[in-house]
Design an enzyme around this catalytic site. Structure first.
Site, PDB file in Angstrom:
ATOM      1  N   CYS A  67      -1.891  -1.077  -2.622  1.00  0.00           N
ATOM      2  CA  CYS A  67      -2.061  -2.137  -1.623  1.00  0.00           C
ATOM      3  C   CYS A  67      -3.407  -2.848  -1.781  1.00  0.00           C
ATOM      4  CB  CYS A  67      -1.938  -1.521  -0.220  1.00  0.00           C
ATOM      5  SG  CYS A  67      -2.387  -2.641   1.109  1.00  0.00           S
ATOM      6  N   CYS A 123      -5.287  -3.285   1.540  1.00  0.00           N
ATOM      7  CA  CYS A 123      -5.907  -2.022   1.971  1.00  0.00           C
ATOM      8  C   CYS A 123      -7.293  -1.889   1.336  1.00  0.00           C
ATOM      9  CB  CYS A 123      -5.032  -0.834   1.566  1.00  0.00           C
ATOM     10  SG  CYS A 123      -3.364  -0.835   2.257  1.00  0.00           S
TER      11      CYS A 123
END
Length: 157
Positions: A71, A74
């Site tokens: 991700c 993230c």
């Protein structure tokens, strides 16, 4: 000629069963803590149940940073929002902070139970495991602090 083939095939089969079975065995493993996270945040290391017990003992809600290794947003949260001194102070003093990989250990079970559909997702829980607030997606530091304060208001002491 067939005998060596069967021996090699059998050895490869046995080895692959061992590798794949361990990958699909439910784990009560400790929560994975990412080494790429922002320095300064103090992450709880233990199971989700242990985090809930710490929540009850310390009278603080549990905050889970639900992430995956792939991700990009993230990673951006780690480098920007979670590197902000005000966010670090807010999380370290007012929450039991957990960083959990949703593809390892307890992560897949948590992702399914709480219906996490995208990353990053930030979950806030009371000491009984009831979700009290959720943030989905990247947010800047000021917005994150506002959202975490909403979670605190929802935390019934």
């Amino acid at each position: 000629m067939k005998k060596p083939f069967y021996i090699i095939f059998t050895l490869l089969f046995v080895a692959s069963v061992g590798v794949f079975s361990s990958a699909f065995t439910p784990a009560k493993a400790k929560i994975e803590v990412s080494t790429t996270s922002a320095e300064g945040l103090k992450f709880f290391t233990g199971t989700f149940e242990e985090a809930l017990k710490a929540s009850k003992k310390q009278n603080k809600p549990v905050f889970i940073d639900a992430y995956t290794d792939w991700c990009g947003w993230c990673k951006k949260m780690d480098k920007s929002t979670f590197a902000d001194a005000k966010v670090i102070e807010e999380l370290n003093t007012k929450f039991i902070v957990v960083k959990m990989n949703m593809e390892q250990g307890e992560g897949p079970g948590i992702a399914q139970k709480y219906r996490i559909e995208g990353y990053p997702t930030f979950l806030f829980f009371d000491e009984k495991g009831k979700e009290i607030h959720r943030i989905v997606g990247f947010v800047k530091a000021d917005k994150f602090i506002t959202e975490s304060q909403t979670a605190l208001k929802n935390f019934v002491k």
